[in-house]
Design an enzyme around this catalytic site. Structure first.
Site, PDB file in Angstrom:
ATOM      1  N   GLY A  45       0.849  -1.184   0.000  1.00  0.00           N
ATOM      2  CA  GLY A  45       0.000   0.000   0.000  1.00  0.00           C
ATOM      3  C   GLY A  45       0.886   1.236   0.000  1.00  0.00           C
ATOM      4  O   GLY A  45       2.025   1.185   0.480  1.00  0.00           O
ATOM      5  N   GLN A  50       3.277   9.961   1.093  1.00  0.00           N
ATOM      6  CA  GLN A  50       4.545   9.225   1.140  1.00  0.00           C
ATOM      7  C   GLN A  50       5.433   9.507  -0.070  1.00  0.00           C
ATOM      8  O   GLN A  50       6.621   9.178  -0.057  1.00  0.00           O
ATOM      9  CB  GLN A  50       4.289   7.714   1.229  1.00  0.00           C
ATOM     10  N   CYS A  92       6.039  -0.125   7.146  1.00  0.00           N
ATOM     11  CA  CYS A  92       5.716   1.057   6.347  1.00  0.00           C
ATOM     12  C   CYS A  92       6.923   1.428   5.494  1.00  0.00           C
ATOM     13  O   CYS A  92       8.040   1.445   6.000  1.00  0.00           O
ATOM     14  CB  CYS A  92       5.356   2.209   7.293  1.00  0.00           C
ATOM     15  N   LEU A  93       6.686   1.736   4.224  1.00  0.00           N
ATOM     16  CA  LEU A  93       7.801   2.095   3.338  1.00  0.00           C
ATOM     17  C   LEU A  93       8.506   3.368   3.817  1.00  0.00           C
ATOM     18  O   LEU A  93       9.677   3.574   3.517  1.00  0.00           O
ATOM     19  CB  LEU A  93       7.310   2.284   1.901  1.00  0.00           C
ATOM     20  N   HIS A 134      -4.277   1.653   7.653  1.00  0.00           N
ATOM     21  CA  HIS A 134      -2.907   2.176   7.738  1.00  0.00           C
ATOM     22  C   HIS A 134      -2.720   3.332   6.736  1.00  0.00           C
ATOM     23  O   HIS A 134      -2.177   4.383   7.088  1.00  0.00           O
ATOM     24  CB  HIS A 134      -1.923   1.026   7.444  1.00  0.00           C
ATOM     25  N   GLU A 135      -3.188   3.125   5.501  1.00  0.00           N
ATOM     26  CA  GLU A 135      -2.978   4.148   4.459  1.00  0.00           C
ATOM     27  C   GLU A 135      -3.849   5.386   4.694  1.00  0.00           C
ATOM     28  O   GLU A 135      -3.414   6.505   4.440  1.00  0.00           O
ATOM     29  CB  GLU A 135      -3.252   3.563   3.068  1.00  0.00           C
ATOM     30  N   HIS A 138      -2.270   7.749   6.946  1.00  0.00           N
ATOM     31  CA  HIS A 138      -1.262   8.605   6.302  1.00  0.00           C
ATOM     32  C   HIS A 138      -1.879   9.914   5.805  1.00  0.00           C
ATOM     33  O   HIS A 138      -1.226  10.957   5.821  1.00  0.00           O
ATOM     34  CB  HIS A 138      -0.631   7.898   5.092  1.00  0.00           C
TER      35      HIS A 138
HETATM   36 ZN   LIG Z   1       2.788   3.480   5.799  1.00  0.00          ZN
END
Ligand SMILES: [Zn+2]
Length: 170
Positions: A45, A50, A92-93, A134-135, A138
């Site tokens: 995701g 991000q 998380c990236l 989660h996304e 963000h």
């Molecule tokens: Zn993340």
């Protein structure tokens, strides 16, 4: 074409993202680049902040759907959630090499707009429900490390600081 993934410590990750007002070629191109970036970085995701874009847009990898392609969610909003909460390990990236168990509602009901401009309301649980929560966080400047216990977070302090320093250098 891929985009640079912003790391923990970058202020863009702490902003409240703006609604997408029009689904035009620019938004479609951004979503396509976000898909490429997610595949390249091996994430499941990715949210627009991000990659430095202050917009309520996120993409989810096809592996999360059964035999389906990935999907883009525009202006997603959680309208209801289950009382039952479950623990699940997240990463998380933007926070590389850190994983932690996070407690979240097991199921959510959400509304969003697709890249074709269609408005959808659906109930999701399991991995997809988890990735979406989660996304969507963000888009409100919230990171999964904000949702773990203080003790656990304390243990990660050094690692988080190292990522923060890397973010400031780039
Ligand atoms: Zn993340």
């Amino acid at each position: 074409m891929t985009l640079e993934v912003r790391l923990f410590g970058d202020p863009v990750l702490r902003e409240t993202a703006r609604e997408v007002e029009k689904i035009d070629d620019e938004i479609r191109a951004l979503a396509a680049k976000m898909f490429d970036t997610m595949v390249e970085e091996e994430g499941i995701g990715l949210a627009a902040p991000q990659v430095g874009m202050n917009l309520r847009l996120l993409v989810v990898d096809g592996s999360v759907f059964e035999g389906d392609e990935g999907r883009a969610y525009i202006n997603p909003e959680i309208v209801d959630f289950s009382k039952t909460k479950v623990l699940y390990e997240e990463g998380c990236l933007s926070i590389p090499e850190i994983r932690a168990d996070v407690e979240r509602p097991e199921a959510i009901r959400l509304t969003y707009t697709t890249l074709d401009g269609e408005t959808v309301e659906e109930e999701v649980d399991g991995l997809l429900g988890r990735v979406l929560q989660h996304e969507i966080d963000h888009l409100d400047g919230i990171l999964f490390v904000d949702r773990i216990g203080a003790a656990r977070r304390n243990l990660l302090k050094k690692k988080l600081r190292a990522i923060q320093q890397k973010a400031m250098r780039s």
